[in-house]
Each structure stands twice: as structure tokens, then as C-alpha cells.
Design a protein around this motif. Structure first.
Motif, PDB file in Angstrom:
ATOM      1  N   ILE A  15     -34.894 -24.119 -12.559  1.00  0.00           N
ATOM      2  CA  ILE A  15     -35.187 -25.545 -12.776  1.00  0.00           C
ATOM      3  C   ILE A  15     -36.401 -24.512 -12.671  1.00  0.00           C
ATOM      4  O   ILE A  15     -36.979 -23.883 -12.036  1.00  0.00           O
ATOM      5  N   VAL A  16     -37.698 -25.569 -14.119  1.00  0.00           N
ATOM      6  CA  VAL A  16     -38.434 -25.573 -14.262  1.00  0.00           C
ATOM      7  C   VAL A  16     -39.431 -26.972 -13.752  1.00  0.00           C
ATOM      8  O   VAL A  16     -39.219 -27.428 -14.405  1.00  0.00           O
ATOM      9  N   VAL A  17     -40.802 -26.425 -13.574  1.00  0.00           N
ATOM     10  CA  VAL A  17     -41.873 -27.720 -13.548  1.00  0.00           C
ATOM     11  C   VAL A  17     -42.897 -27.521 -15.062  1.00  0.00           C
ATOM     12  O   VAL A  17     -43.484 -26.083 -14.901  1.00  0.00           O
ATOM     13  N   ALA A  31     -37.428 -29.822 -15.219  1.00  0.00           N
ATOM     14  CA  ALA A  31     -37.051 -29.723 -16.100  1.00  0.00           C
ATOM     15  C   ALA A  31     -35.531 -28.722 -16.347  1.00  0.00           C
ATOM     16  O   ALA A  31     -35.738 -27.371 -15.046  1.00  0.00           O
ATOM     17  N   ASN A  32     -34.308 -28.959 -16.702  1.00  0.00           N
ATOM     18  CA  ASN A  32     -33.850 -27.364 -17.258  1.00  0.00           C
ATOM     19  C   ASN A  32     -33.103 -26.894 -17.973  1.00  0.00           C
ATOM     20  O   ASN A  32     -32.611 -26.478 -18.760  1.00  0.00           O
ATOM     21  N   GLY A  33     -34.068 -27.587 -19.494  1.00  0.00           N
ATOM     22  CA  GLY A  33     -33.718 -27.436 -20.332  1.00  0.00           C
ATOM     23  C   GLY A  33     -34.945 -26.520 -21.255  1.00  0.00           C
ATOM     24  O   GLY A  33     -36.291 -27.053 -21.560  1.00  0.00           O
ATOM     25  N   ILE A  66     -45.537 -23.480 -18.012  1.00  0.00           N
ATOM     26  CA  ILE A  66     -43.491 -23.518 -16.999  1.00  0.00           C
ATOM     27  C   ILE A  66     -44.463 -23.175 -15.513  1.00  0.00           C
ATOM     28  O   ILE A  66     -45.022 -21.959 -15.943  1.00  0.00           O
ATOM     29  N   SER A  67     -43.601 -23.329 -15.193  1.00  0.00           N
ATOM     30  CA  SER A  67     -43.583 -22.995 -13.693  1.00  0.00           C
ATOM     31  C   SER A  67     -42.291 -22.829 -12.826  1.00  0.00           C
ATOM     32  O   SER A  67     -40.864 -23.146 -13.019  1.00  0.00           O
ATOM     33  N   VAL A  68     -41.222 -21.616 -13.350  1.00  0.00           N
ATOM     34  CA  VAL A  68     -39.993 -20.807 -13.265  1.00  0.00           C
ATOM     35  C   VAL A  68     -39.804 -21.236 -11.428  1.00  0.00           C
ATOM     36  O   VAL A  68     -40.563 -20.660 -10.731  1.00  0.00           O
TER      37      VAL A  68
END
Length: 150
Positions: A15-17, A31-33, A66-68
Motif C-alpha cells: 500500500i502506498v500513499v 493506492a495499490n496501483g 510515493i510513501s510505501v
């Protein structure tokens, strides 16, 4: 549509923000895309629903971070997925000029190099300008539920 979504849900993802700045304000979206596209040059890709506000913000800003999310950051995921978490103090940290989620397990700061409209989503390919990671485990998403590595 639900059956297709359920089938895709069999693929476990992180999951990322995704964050970007628009008119001086930071906007975030769960998002997970997200995926790596190329190692030389370093390119990543995000997939954004064409009806989301983030879609327009990315077209205008031409950059994203992106933050994982780490295993302990489910609240961040829920918050930016449209379920505000009252007990979550949202304060981003600076990562090479981009705003990211604190304590995430990886970061990518990008510049959009191409976009591709595909069905009801747009793919935003980002040239990675800076990245970093920690040894923390990520949070996972599988069949509509959050999971942790064991």
C-alpha cells in the motif's frame, strides 16, 4: 465489475500513499496501483482513476511522491482512502522537496515523464529523482484486508 475486482484482489500488494502539491497544499491518496517500470533509468508507475481529484492534480503538478507504508501504518492508508482517522495527526515530512508520510518504509520522489490513458484510469510514469528505504516490513493488502508479513 465486482467479480473482476475480487479476482484482482487475489494478488497481494503493498500500500502506498501518493502525494503531490496543488496550489500550495499537499494532497494524498492511498493506492495499490504502483510498480517499478525500469531500472535504467529508474522509473515507477502509478494508476489513478480518471474521476479522482488526484488525477487533475498530477496533470497540473507533473510530479508525485510515493510513501510505501510500513506494517504499522494502516491508519494512514485508511485516512487517505477516504475514511478520516480522527486520532491521526497528519503531518508530512520533507523528502527532497516532496512531502511524504513519516516513518514509511520506502520513499520515491518523481517527475512525470509520460501519461497513458487506459480505460477509466491514467498511468503516470515517474522518473525517480530520489529514493530511500528502511529495513521495516511493509503493510500488505490481500482480498480486501490489511495483512502483515509473518
Amino acid at each position: 465489475m465486482r467479480a473482476f475486482r475480487n479476482a484482482c484482489g487475489k494478488f497481494a500488494t503493498g500500500i502506498v500513499v501518493i502525494t503531490t502539491e496543488h496550489e500550495g497544499k499537499v494532497h494524498g491518496m492511498t493506492a495499490n496501483g504502483f510498480m517499478s517500470v525500469s531500472l535504467d533509468p529508474n522509473l515507477v508507475l502509478i494508476s489513478i482513476d480518471n474521476s479522482k481529484r488526484m488525477h487533475q492534480f498530477l496533470h497540473e503538478s507533473k510530479k508525485y511522491a510515493i510513501s510505501v507504508l510500513a506494517h504499522h501504518q494502516e491508519k494512514w492508508s485508511r485516512h487517505f482512502a477516504g475514511s478520516p482517522q480522527d486520532d491521526l495527526l497528519v503531518e508530512f515530512v520533507d523528502f527532497h522537496g516532496a512531502k511524504v508520510v513519516p516513518e514509511a518504509c520506502a520513499y520515491f520522489e518523481t517527475s512525470v515523464v509520460s501519461t497513458h490513458i487506459e480505460g477509466d484510469h491514467t498511468l503516470f510514469v515517474g522518473q525517480v529523482n530520489n529514493f530511500a528505504c528502511t529495513e521495516d516490513d511493509p503493510i500488505l493488502y490481500f482480498k480486501g484486508s490489511y495483512m502483515k508479513l509473518v
